[in-house]
Design an enzyme around this catalytic site. Structure first.
Site, PDB file in Angstrom:
ATOM      1  N   HIS A 104      80.619 -93.864  -9.136  1.00 45.31           N
ATOM      2  CA  HIS A 104      80.423 -92.758  -9.736  1.00 45.31           C
ATOM      3  C   HIS A 104      81.788 -91.722 -10.050  1.00 45.31           C
ATOM      4  O   HIS A 104      81.883 -91.305 -11.260  1.00 45.31           O
ATOM      5  CB  HIS A 104      79.362 -91.703  -8.971  1.00 45.31           C
ATOM      6  CG  HIS A 104      79.109 -90.550  -9.295  1.00 45.31           C
ATOM      7  ND1 HIS A 104      77.756 -90.267  -9.917  1.00 45.31           N
ATOM      8  CD2 HIS A 104      79.718 -89.268  -9.588  1.00 45.31           C
ATOM      9  CE1 HIS A 104      77.795 -88.979 -10.363  1.00 45.31           C
ATOM     10  NE2 HIS A 104      78.866 -88.521 -10.127  1.00 45.31           N
ATOM     11  N   GLU A 105      82.612 -91.605  -8.967  1.00 48.37           N
ATOM     12  CA  GLU A 105      84.036 -90.878  -9.400  1.00 48.37           C
ATOM     13  C   GLU A 105      84.665 -91.665 -10.089  1.00 48.37           C
ATOM     14  O   GLU A 105      85.389 -91.124 -10.984  1.00 48.37           O
ATOM     15  CB  GLU A 105      84.377 -90.700  -7.820  1.00 48.37           C
ATOM     16  CG  GLU A 105      83.621 -89.711  -6.972  1.00 48.37           C
ATOM     17  CD  GLU A 105      82.896 -88.508  -7.780  1.00 48.37           C
ATOM     18  OE1 GLU A 105      83.778 -87.880  -8.494  1.00 48.37           O
ATOM     19  OE2 GLU A 105      81.921 -88.248  -7.137  1.00 48.37           O
TER      20      GLU A 105
ATOM     21  N   HIS B  58      84.069 -90.419 -13.769  1.00 46.94           N
ATOM     22  CA  HIS B  58      84.499 -89.092 -13.885  1.00 46.94           C
ATOM     23  C   HIS B  58      86.255 -89.344 -14.314  1.00 46.94           C
ATOM     24  O   HIS B  58      86.731 -88.847 -15.179  1.00 46.94           O
ATOM     25  CB  HIS B  58      84.364 -88.041 -12.941  1.00 46.94           C
ATOM     26  CG  HIS B  58      82.902 -87.808 -12.691  1.00 46.94           C
ATOM     27  ND1 HIS B  58      82.558 -86.975 -13.807  1.00 46.94           N
ATOM     28  CD2 HIS B  58      82.132 -87.596 -11.517  1.00 46.94           C
ATOM     29  CE1 HIS B  58      81.210 -86.665 -13.442  1.00 46.94           C
ATOM     30  NE2 HIS B  58      81.145 -86.786 -12.174  1.00 46.94           N
TER      31      HIS B  58
ATOM     32  N   GLU C 243      78.861 -86.099 -16.898  1.00 47.98           N
ATOM     33  CA  GLU C 243      78.083 -86.585 -15.796  1.00 47.98           C
ATOM     34  C   GLU C 243      77.643 -87.988 -16.551  1.00 47.98           C
ATOM     35  O   GLU C 243      77.307 -88.980 -15.950  1.00 47.98           O
ATOM     36  CB  GLU C 243      76.988 -85.762 -15.317  1.00 47.98           C
ATOM     37  CG  GLU C 243      76.181 -86.394 -14.253  1.00 47.98           C
ATOM     38  CD  GLU C 243      76.950 -86.312 -12.764  1.00 47.98           C
ATOM     39  OE1 GLU C 243      78.160 -85.834 -12.917  1.00 47.98           O
ATOM     40  OE2 GLU C 243      75.967 -86.743 -11.777  1.00 47.98           O
TER      41      GLU C 243
HETATM   42 ZN    ZN Z   1      79.230 -86.371 -10.965  1.00 48.46          ZN
END
Ligand code: ZN
Length: 499
Positions: free
Chosen positions: A263-264, A267, A293
């Site tokens: 997830h990170e 980003h 996101e």
């Molecule tokens: Zn996020």
């Protein structure tokens, strides 16, 4: 043109230096700092942020923008220069509307409110937090009054995270998702939770495997760091200096660092992919919360929970954890990380139920602000709506209304962007696949360079140059559309049921 523009660039670069310095302090606070530093750090951060803000809202910045206006028409509207001027003007005009006294009060109440929330959550004591929530709501109303009236006052809150997006557009998407997600949940196979979900998954192996995936996705050693924290996040100081954090749960596969890392990393790749010419300008970040996101979710879910990904990665992953997964075939593992079932905590929710957690918050925060719902009645309203949407009832406020930090910090209007990001992640992936038809075959080979390159070319390199609506049209080919996302979930749930 060039004199005023180079002066503006120089001014903005200096302001950006202060903003970056504040981010370094924040990162340090959350990753490295011993608790004893908290008080001094809060003062230091407040000072830096105030200086940056005061420098930005000066009349001189407005005068430079005025000076540039006549020659703007000669610029290519897609050029860095034209976008820098347009974005700076929007930011400046917005920032100037908030009186310093109100801004100071918002910062103070947010920081004290978050502290009160953390204690209230730990003790499951909503009553002690309620008055802070009332103050926060009152300040939100004062904030809204700083702007000309809009069709829907919630538009102004949404605008802080998704500039230009309107509430009725979100409502249109969520009204389509609300019944569709409930139908998907109702038709999902219900089976016992597998024992291997509880681990143990030793931290050392999690860290090694997280690094392997991060590097494979494109988070290179010379531009990224990965450190453990309580709440994972990504922050960047430059396109070539991106800080990722992750968390390690030894007893829960869903809290395994591998998913929070992916997830990170998503980003982080967005921040890293910005054109280096945008560094030290306000354009050197992602376009909006939802688009950001969309990238964390694309790497975490569309790629990271797919069967092709695990066909590549499962052998290494299983080896990393000794006997826990020794007798677990790939398909069973894949089902365990994808199955839809109601759960109480948003951040642990599967892809199907996640949207229902967001719809609940989106509806409740509007009722709280504009619909007459009182903070006294909020916990019951939360529980009732939770039962209506997910079919289960939180046993206490800690697992219900007190679970998220956002409202305590005044972040109303943020929640919907999480779900818009999920929707966009699949829309963008569908576009990517029209150019890279064998994308999933590449994933299965552990090869992510072409996917990363496509996203960089079509999205990342633009940073914050365009509005979210423009950027969405460019990268996804049209406005936000929930249909690809619903098809994706339906296909995934059908394949899990058949497996
Ligand atoms: Zn996020």
């Amino acid at each position: 043109m060039s004199d005023a523009l180079s002066t503006l660039r120089r001014e903005l670069a200096q302001i950006e230096d202060l903003v970056i310095a504040a981010r370094v302090l924040e990162w340090d606070q959350l990753v490295m700092m011993p608790r004893g530093g908290a008080e001094t750090r809060a003062e230091g951060l407040a000072t830096l942020n105030r200086f940056a803000h005061e420098l930005f809202v000066r009349d001189e910045i407005g005068e430079l923008l005025d000076e540039l206006r006549p020659s703007e028409a000669d610029l290519d509207p897609d050029s860095d220069e034209a976008c820098l001027i347009a974005v700076t003007r929007r930011d400046w005009e917005k920032a100037r509307r908030i009186p310093p006294e109100l801004r100071g009060e918002m910062t103070r109440v947010a920081s004290a409110g978050m502290e009160a929330w953390a204690e209230a959550r730990a003790r499951d004591d909503y009553a002690s937090f309620r008055l802070w929530l009332d103050r926060t709501l009152e300040l939100k109303h004062r904030y809204i009054e700083c702007f000309p009236a809009t069709e829907d006052p919630y538009d102004l809150l949404l605008d802080d995270f998704e500039p230009g997006m309107r509430t009725d557009e979100v409502r249109r998407v969520f009204e389509r998702l609300r019944p569709a997600l409930r139908d998907l949940l109702a038709s999902a196979v219900d089976e016992e939770v597998e024992a291997f979900v509880a681990g143990p998954y030793p931290r050392g192996a999690q860290h090694e495997l997280s690094l392997t995936v991060a590097r494979a996705f494109g988070a290179t050693e010379d531009c990224f760091r990965l450190d453990p924290t309580v709440h994972p996040f990504c922050i960047s100081f430059a396109t070539r200096d991106v800080r990722l954090t992750t968390r390690y749960a030894e007893d829960d596969l869903h809290g395994n660092s591998i998913f929070s890392t992916m997830h990170e990393v998503g980003h982080g790749l967005y921040e890293h992919g910005g054109d280096t010419a945008l560094d030290r300008t306000p354009l050197a970040t992602g376009c909006s919360s939802a688009l950001h996101e969309s990238q964390s979710r694309l790497w975490e879910n569309v790629i990271g929970r797919s069967l092709p990904f695990w066909r590549w990665f499962y052998p290494q992953f299983r080896d990393g954890f000794g006997s826990v997964l020794a007798d677990v075939p790939l398909e069973r593992f894949h089902r365990a990380i994808n199955r839809a079932r109601p759960s109480l905590i948003r951040v642990d929710a599967d892809e199907t139920t996640y949207g229902l957690h967001i719809i609940l918050r989106f509806e409740l925060e509007q009722e709280l602000l504009f619909g007459g719902l009182t903070t006294t009645d909020l916990p019951e309203a939360w529980n009732a709506k939770f039962e209506e949407l997910l079919g289960i009832r939180p046993p206490n406020d800690r697992l219900g209304v007190l679970q998220d930090v956002h409202w305590s910090g005044g972040m109303f209007g943020y929640f919907p962007t999480y779900q818009l990001g999920n929707v966009l992640s699949v829309q963008i992936w569908e576009r990517l696949v029209t150019d890279l038809a064998d994308a999933y075959e590449q994933v299965e080979q552990g090869s992510f360079g072409a996917i990363h390159g496509w996203l960089r070319e079509h999205l990342y390199r633009h940073g914050r140059k365009f509005t979210p609506a423009e950027m969405t049209a460019r990268v996804a080919g049209g406005p936000i559309d929930p249909e690809p996302y619903l098809r994706y979930l339906a296909d995934k749930n059908a394949s899990l049921a058949a497996a």
